[in-house]
Scaffold this active site. Structure first.
Site, short mmCIF file in Angstrom:
data_model
loop_
_atom_site.label_atom_id
_atom_site.label_comp_id
_atom_site.label_asym_id
_atom_site.label_seq_id
_atom_site.Cartn_x
_atom_site.Cartn_y
_atom_site.Cartn_z
N SER A 228 1.00 -1.28 -0.22
CA SER A 228 -0.18 -0.07 -0.17
C SER A 228 0.67 1.41 -0.07
O SER A 228 2.26 1.49 0.04
CB SER A 228 -1.08 -0.18 1.35
OG SER A 228 -1.55 1.13 1.52
N ASN A 229 0.19 2.18 0.40
CA ASN A 229 1.19 3.57 0.74
C ASN A 229 0.60 4.57 1.56
O ASN A 229 -0.63 3.79 2.00
CB ASN A 229 0.87 4.23 -0.99
CG ASN A 229 -0.48 4.43 -1.52
OD1 ASN A 229 -0.90 5.28 -1.18
ND2 ASN A 229 -1.23 3.98 -1.94
N PRO A 230 1.14 5.57 1.96
CA PRO A 230 0.16 6.23 3.31
C PRO A 230 -0.26 7.43 2.59
O PRO A 230 -0.88 8.01 3.57
CB PRO A 230 1.59 7.07 3.53
CG PRO A 230 3.17 7.18 2.55
CD PRO A 230 2.29 6.08 1.89
N ALA B 251 -4.80 6.73 -4.88
CA ALA B 251 -2.91 6.82 -4.64
C ALA B 251 -3.15 5.16 -5.26
O ALA B 251 -3.18 4.75 -4.11
CB ALA B 251 -2.13 7.12 -3.67
#
Ligand code: CTP
Length: 400
Positions: free
Chosen positions: A214-216, A280
């Site tokens: 995933s990403n922040p 995102a």
């Protein structure tokens, strides 16, 4: 906004029918005039007398009233349909939804739906499994295609004793949605009557049930874009990944996890007047998702990945006439060059470019500094994410 408005409250046969009495009172409190139509099944949950006493009007149930009274006749659905500024169906059962989706007119409520000239707001309320069933989802899509408005049910404990998505939202939220629907019909709003889809937050690409890529992304910028579009009068659907933000009032929200799920939901709304891809989206996903937790002594130290669909590029290739496509670009170097190339490659109309090299800004911040790139011009906008979102949209819809 609701003061002086003439509202038909449609009540269908679910346990939440009793909550419609509170909604009726709340609508009256803010100055609306309310008439009630109930399905025959709804009268098994709450008596017509409750609603006739509260609304000070006869409650319409059957198309052919038992005693052709002075106030009720078999053409009442036509006169009510002309009278109303807004028709709210709360709760709307799976059965009534199916009838609306198919144009069935077998009682006063469903007949009035066909006769109504005003906006219609449907509040689907049922058991979670029923809500997720393919038939109900198809009917929801169909009624949205008709231009009817949906207020999604909430998650929580249901009358069946199970937990799921199916509860009638609180009265305040229904009221807020009524306002948003009516506001959307005020032609002076630049996005009045327009459908806008916004994606927000990260995606999660599962490796196994306990691990994912995933990403922040916090989803803050996407949520701000959704609220800004709503303020401009749009009917907004917000499709978002896992975030810890509270749901914006009066906006339809859909929660997804993976890029593929996001893609499926975006495709279902691909006819929107504008799509804002602020999510995102993970570019890669594991080739294989393990059904059980991978044990470390048995694990292969490498994960084979495959590319996820590029949703914005797909939208660019399937663009509807007059549709506005807005993408985002998150860069660590060559911000404007990379953003410009995304604008062209994905056939977007606008790209909102952010740099990750700015200390104050970035994923979790409440502030942002962006370059808004169009086909003709680029502007720089800085401030709170809510302000940036408003300025981005007002620039775009002045120039689209
Ligand atoms: N996007 C998308 N589908 C993907 C990846 C990105 O729709 N699979 C969208 C994003 O929501 C954003 C835009 O494309 O609106 C640009 O996303 P970004 O991550 O900046 O760029 P990528 O296309 O992924 O390219 P790169 O990672 O190489 O910079």
């Amino acid at each position: 906004m609701l003061s002086g408005k003439r509202i038909i409250l449609g009540v269908s046969g679910g346990i939440a029918a009793y909550k419609a009495a509170f909604l009726l009172r709340a609508l009256q409190k803010v100055g609306a005039e309310v008439r009630v139509t109930m399905t025959p099944a709804a009268t098994r949950f709450v008596g017509t007398e409750t609603f006739s006493s509260l609304s000070k009007n006869e409650v319409a149930v059957d198309v052919f009233p038992e005693n052709n009274s002075a106030t009720q006749s078999w053409t009442q659905h036509i006169s009510w349909g002309e009278w109303a500024d807004l028709f709210v169906i709360a709760p709307c059962t799976a059965n009534t939804l199916a009838k609306i989706a198919n144009g069935t007119a077998d009682n006063m409520l469903t007949s009035t739906v066909l006769a109504a000239r005003c906006p219609l707001l449907i509040c689907p309320t049922m058991d979670g499994e029923m809500y997720e069933s393919p038939a109900v989802q198809k009917n929801l899509n169909t009624v949205q295609e008709f231009g009817y408005h949906i207020l999604e049910p909430e998650e929580g404990y249901l009358a069946s004793g199970l937990e799921g998505k199916g509860r009638l939202p609180e009265t305040d939220i229904i009221l807020e949605k009524c306002r948003a629907v009516l506001k959307g019909y005020r032609s002076e709003e630049p996005l009045a009557g327009k459908k806008v889809v916004v994606t927000a937050g990260p995606t999660r690409e599962h490796i196994d049930p306990v691990r994912f890529i995933s990403n922040p992304s916090s989803g803050k910028m996407g949520f701000a874009m959704a609220e800004a579009a709503q303020q401009l009068g749009a009917e907004v659907t917000l499709i978002h990944g896992p975030v810890s933000l509270s749901k914006p009032t009066g906006i339809n929200t859909v929660e997804i996890e993976s890029a593929q799920q996001l893609f499926e939901h975006v495709k279902n709304h691909a006819d929107a007047n504008a799509v804002i891809m602020a999510a995102a989206v993970s570019d890669f996903t594991p080739q294989k998702i393990h059904q059980q937790k991978v044990k470390k002594d048995k694990a292969d130290s490498s994960i084979q990945l495959k590319q996820t669909p590029d949703i914005l590029a797909w939208l660019g290739d399937h663009k509807k006439d007059g549709q506005v496509l807005i993408g985002f670009a998150m860069e660590t170097e060559n911000l404007l060059e990379n953003a410009q190339s995304k604008l062209k490659k994905k056939r977007a109309d606008w790209i909102v470019a952010n740099s990750l090299n700015e200390d104050e800004y970035g994923f979790a911040s409440d502030k942002n500094k962006v370059h808004l790139l169009g086909k003709k011009d680029t502007v720089q906008i800085e401030g709170l994410k809510s302000e940036v979102a408003q300025q981005v949209l007002s620039h775009i819809f002045k120039n689209s």
